[in-house]
Motif scaffolding. Sequence first.
Motif, PDB file in Angstrom:
ATOM      1  N   LEU A 126      -2.150  -2.290   1.214  1.00 38.71           N
ATOM      2  CA  LEU A 126      -3.208  -3.258   1.510  1.00 38.71           C
ATOM      3  C   LEU A 126      -3.595  -3.248   2.983  1.00 38.71           C
ATOM      4  CD1 LEU A 126      -2.203  -6.265  -0.756  1.00 38.71           C
ATOM      5  CD2 LEU A 126      -3.936  -4.518  -1.150  1.00 38.71           C
ATOM      6  N   GLU A 127      -2.647  -2.998   3.854  1.00 38.75           N
ATOM      7  CA  GLU A 127      -2.952  -2.913   5.277  1.00 38.75           C
ATOM      8  C   GLU A 127      -3.877  -1.729   5.558  1.00 38.75           C
ATOM      9  OE1 GLU A 127       0.013  -3.592   4.006  1.00 38.75           O
ATOM     10  OE2 GLU A 127       0.614  -5.464   4.961  1.00 38.75           O
ATOM     11  N   ILE A 128      -3.656  -0.635   4.866  1.00 41.67           N
ATOM     12  CA  ILE A 128      -4.529   0.539   5.024  1.00 41.67           C
ATOM     13  C   ILE A 128      -5.919   0.223   4.501  1.00 41.67           C
ATOM     14  CG2 ILE A 128      -4.935   2.926   4.282  1.00 41.67           C
ATOM     15  CD1 ILE A 128      -1.823   3.208   4.252  1.00 41.67           C
ATOM     16  N   ILE A 129      -5.996  -0.401   3.334  1.00 38.90           N
ATOM     17  CA  ILE A 129      -7.299  -0.776   2.771  1.00 38.90           C
ATOM     18  C   ILE A 129      -8.039  -1.697   3.743  1.00 38.90           C
ATOM     19  CG2 ILE A 129      -8.453  -2.040   0.918  1.00 38.90           C
ATOM     20  CD1 ILE A 129      -6.194  -1.003  -0.966  1.00 38.90           C
ATOM     21  N   ASN A 130      -7.345  -2.674   4.284  1.00 45.99           N
ATOM     22  CA  ASN A 130      -7.973  -3.594   5.244  1.00 45.99           C
ATOM     23  C   ASN A 130      -8.459  -2.869   6.491  1.00 45.99           C
ATOM     24  OD1 ASN A 130      -8.013  -6.210   4.067  1.00 45.99           O
ATOM     25  ND2 ASN A 130      -5.798  -6.275   4.251  1.00 45.99           N
ATOM     26  N   ALA A 131      -7.717  -1.880   6.946  1.00 46.75           N
ATOM     27  CA  ALA A 131      -8.107  -1.127   8.135  1.00 46.75           C
ATOM     28  C   ALA A 131      -9.417  -0.362   7.920  1.00 46.75           C
ATOM     29  CB  ALA A 131      -6.997  -0.163   8.539  1.00 46.75           C
ATOM     30  N   PHE A 132      -9.671   0.042   6.687  1.00 43.44           N
ATOM     31  CA  PHE A 132     -10.883   0.793   6.354  1.00 43.44           C
ATOM     32  C   PHE A 132     -11.916  -0.066   5.626  1.00 43.44           C
ATOM     33  CE2 PHE A 132      -7.864   4.319   6.794  1.00 43.44           C
ATOM     34  CZ  PHE A 132      -8.624   5.250   7.491  1.00 43.44           C
ATOM     35  N   SER A 133     -11.723  -1.368   5.583  1.00 48.16           N
ATOM     36  CA  SER A 133     -12.575  -2.228   4.738  1.00 48.16           C
ATOM     37  C   SER A 133     -14.062  -2.127   5.060  1.00 48.16           C
ATOM     38  CB  SER A 133     -12.110  -3.684   4.813  1.00 48.16           C
ATOM     39  OG  SER A 133     -12.265  -4.183   6.118  1.00 48.16           O
ATOM     40  N   SER A 134     -14.406  -1.818   6.283  1.00 47.02           N
ATOM     41  CA  SER A 134     -15.842  -1.695   6.627  1.00 47.02           C
ATOM     42  C   SER A 134     -16.475  -0.450   6.016  1.00 47.02           C
ATOM     43  CB  SER A 134     -16.031  -1.689   8.145  1.00 47.02           C
ATOM     44  OG  SER A 134     -15.465  -0.521   8.704  1.00 47.02           O
ATOM     45  N   LYS A 135     -15.658   0.494   5.576  1.00 54.24           N
ATOM     46  CA  LYS A 135     -16.145   1.738   4.974  1.00 54.24           C
ATOM     47  C   LYS A 135     -16.048   1.723   3.439  1.00 54.24           C
ATOM     48  CE  LYS A 135     -16.551   3.788   8.990  1.00 54.24           C
ATOM     49  NZ  LYS A 135     -17.794   4.247   9.545  1.00 54.24           N
ATOM     50  N   ILE A 136     -15.458   0.665   2.895  1.00 55.42           N
ATOM     51  CA  ILE A 136     -15.243   0.538   1.452  1.00 55.42           C
ATOM     52  C   ILE A 136     -16.238  -0.492   0.923  1.00 55.42           C
ATOM     53  CG2 ILE A 136     -13.583  -0.111  -0.333  1.00 55.42           C
ATOM     54  CD1 ILE A 136     -11.370   0.645   1.774  1.00 55.42           C
ATOM     55  N   ASP A 137     -16.979  -0.132  -0.119  1.00 50.63           N
ATOM     56  CA  ASP A 137     -17.988  -1.055  -0.650  1.00 50.63           C
ATOM     57  C   ASP A 137     -17.363  -2.240  -1.377  1.00 50.63           C
ATOM     58  OD1 ASP A 137     -20.573   0.275   0.026  1.00 50.63           O
ATOM     59  OD2 ASP A 137     -19.589   1.908  -1.044  1.00 50.63           O
ATOM     60  N   LYS A 138     -16.349  -1.966  -2.187  1.00 50.00           N
ATOM     61  CA  LYS A 138     -15.676  -3.020  -2.939  1.00 50.00           C
ATOM     62  C   LYS A 138     -14.207  -2.642  -3.092  1.00 50.00           C
ATOM     63  CE  LYS A 138     -19.748  -3.938  -5.760  1.00 50.00           C
ATOM     64  NZ  LYS A 138     -20.314  -3.941  -7.089  1.00 50.00           N
ATOM     65  N   TRP A 139     -13.334  -3.643  -3.053  1.00 46.77           N
ATOM     66  CA  TRP A 139     -11.930  -3.379  -3.340  1.00 46.77           C
ATOM     67  C   TRP A 139     -11.290  -4.636  -3.915  1.00 46.77           C
ATOM     68  CZ3 TRP A 139      -7.689  -5.777  -1.097  1.00 46.77           C
ATOM     69  CH2 TRP A 139      -7.897  -6.476   0.077  1.00 46.77           C
ATOM     70  N   THR A 140     -10.257  -4.411  -4.705  1.00 44.18           N
ATOM     71  CA  THR A 140      -9.520  -5.509  -5.297  1.00 44.18           C
ATOM     72  C   THR A 140      -8.063  -5.112  -5.395  1.00 44.18           C
ATOM     73  OG1 THR A 140      -9.425  -7.080  -7.134  1.00 44.18           O
ATOM     74  CG2 THR A 140      -9.921  -4.797  -7.690  1.00 44.18           C
ATOM     75  N   SER A 141      -7.199  -6.116  -5.365  1.00 43.50           N
ATOM     76  CA  SER A 141      -5.779  -5.892  -5.577  1.00 43.50           C
ATOM     77  C   SER A 141      -5.310  -6.969  -6.532  1.00 43.50           C
ATOM     78  CB  SER A 141      -5.011  -5.980  -4.254  1.00 43.50           C
ATOM     79  OG  SER A 141      -3.638  -5.763  -4.483  1.00 43.50           O
ATOM     80  N   GLU A 142      -4.805  -6.536  -7.673  1.00 42.62           N
ATOM     81  CA  GLU A 142      -4.363  -7.509  -8.678  1.00 42.62           C
ATOM     82  C   GLU A 142      -3.210  -6.978  -9.479  1.00 42.62           C
ATOM     83  OE1 GLU A 142      -7.623  -6.769 -12.036  1.00 42.62           O
ATOM     84  OE2 GLU A 142      -8.395  -7.896 -10.340  1.00 42.62           O
TER      85      GLU A 142
END
Length: 67
Positions: free
Chosen positions: A51-67
């Motif tokens: 999740l930390e990696i996803i957050n670091a790239f969040s401006s380049k990711i259109d949508k993300w979810t963790s469940e």
Amino acid sequence: MNTNAPIKISIITVCKNSKRFLTETIESVISQTYQQIQYIIIDGASSDGTLEIINAFSSKIDKWTSE
């Protein structure tokens, strides 16, 4: 239908506890030169730092979810 419009492509990365490989995967997707890409990440409630990696790239990711 406008046949001259560019086609939008969705790339979906599905992962769980993928810290080891996720940075390379995201960098590969965001380095593509085709402009009409929608990038989505679906995470399976990772607990290893994914999740930390996803957050670091969040401006380049259109949508993300963790469940």
